[in-house]
Design a protein around this motif. Structure first.
Motif, PDB file in Angstrom:
ATOM      1  N   TYR A 175     -71.282 -28.636  32.953  1.00 46.81           N
ATOM      2  CA  TYR A 175     -71.240 -28.494  31.502  1.00 46.81           C
ATOM      3  C   TYR A 175     -70.180 -27.484  31.104  1.00 46.81           C
ATOM      4  CZ  TYR A 175     -75.639 -30.976  30.432  1.00 46.81           C
ATOM      5  OH  TYR A 175     -76.614 -31.917  30.246  1.00 46.81           O
ATOM      6  N   GLU A 217     -79.303 -33.293  34.006  1.00 45.22           N
ATOM      7  CA  GLU A 217     -78.144 -32.685  34.641  1.00 45.22           C
ATOM      8  C   GLU A 217     -78.496 -31.375  35.350  1.00 45.22           C
ATOM      9  OE1 GLU A 217     -74.045 -32.459  35.614  1.00 45.22           O
ATOM     10  OE2 GLU A 217     -75.094 -34.084  34.580  1.00 45.22           O
ATOM     11  N   ASN A 218     -79.421 -30.615  34.797  1.00 42.70           N
ATOM     12  CA  ASN A 218     -79.647 -29.240  35.254  1.00 42.70           C
ATOM     13  C   ASN A 218     -81.057 -28.991  35.746  1.00 42.70           C
ATOM     14  OD1 ASN A 218     -76.965 -28.395  34.301  1.00 42.70           O
ATOM     15  ND2 ASN A 218     -77.842 -28.783  32.269  1.00 42.70           N
TER      16      ASN A 218
END
Length: 254
Positions: A175, A217-218
């Motif tokens: 990101y 994503e995280n």
């Protein structure tokens, strides 16, 4: 009581709660067609919903709202600023008598329903506490757990609580930094460990907890579960079942 997290994550959020015959949808952040099908899989007709409660106006919480309202003419409740901040296309599609601005607790379909303020980068975001013979709280999209949130979620039977990310994974991820900074801020999203400590600090802990709004994503379901359960066990807490909500399928508690 029935609680089904129909979808939860950055691509869309919707939670179904049934208590004492009342049927409530919290957020409509997936398509109306998907909501209809997901409810049918729970043996619920979307036309039988008593209301939609909105936490805030971001797309992943409202994208199905206009079509759902068109099909079923459901009353929609949220803070005045949230309703005023809905995308214009949604505002134009919903008949104004269906929009109900609320400040404090109110009665609906036999339940006591209370919005409580959360810390997120939206117009006037809230979590929701629904109380009848059982009590459910839905609390996602918050940068940190305030005393207001602590009071609102305490003593619930079921808690839907954000466990969005692992800070180390986020910081090392792809990101851009401004987005990382937003997520990590006090008006961003709740980290796994922060969710765990929020549960650990509760004076009257819930019988079941959904870990919700996981970042694809995280975070991972295993990482969220292991982090939260590990902290709780380290505090001598091993009696709170954890259920990890999913983006692509419903996770239910009946």
């Amino acid at each position: 009581m029935q609680v089904s997290v129909l979808a939860s994550g950055s691509k869309g959020n919707a939670t179904f709660v049934a208590i004492d015959g009342a049927k409530i949808l919290v957020d409509a952040g997936i398509s109306a067609t998907r909501i209809k099908k997901a409810l049918a899989a729970e043996n619920v007709d979307a036309a039988d919903l008593d209301a939609v409660l909105l936490t805030h106006e971001h797309r992943d919480h409202v994208v199905g709202l206009a079509t759902l309202s068109k099909w079923y003419h459901l009353p929609i409740y949220s803070r005045r600023k949230t309703l005023a901040s809905l995308p214009i296309s949604i505002q134009q599609a919903i008949a104004s008598p269906l929009l109900h601005p609320v400040d404090g607790a109110f009665r609906l379909a036999g339940l006591s329903i209370m919005p409580f303020s959360t810390s997120h980068d939206a117009a006037d975001p809230v979590g929701w506490r629904l109380a009848g013979s059982r009590t459910v709280a839905v609390c996602t999209d918050l940068g940190f757990v305030t005393q207001t949130v602590e009071a609102a979620i305490d003593g619930t039977d079921v808690l839907v609580l954000e466990a969005n990310h692992d800070p180390a994974v986020l910081k090392d991820g792809r990101y851009p930094w401004p987005l990382k900074r937003r997520i990590l801020s006090n008006r961003g999203h709740l980290a796994n460990a922060d969710a765990a400590w929020a549960i650990a600090r509760m004076q009257h802990r819930p019988k079941d907890v959904f870990l919700a709004h996981l970042s694809q994503e995280n975070n991972t379901p295993d990482l969220a579960y292991e982090t939260v359960s590990g902290i709780l066990k380290g505090q001598g807490i091993d009696d709170v079942p954890l259920h990890v909500a999913r983006q692509d399928a419903a996770v239910r508690l009946i």
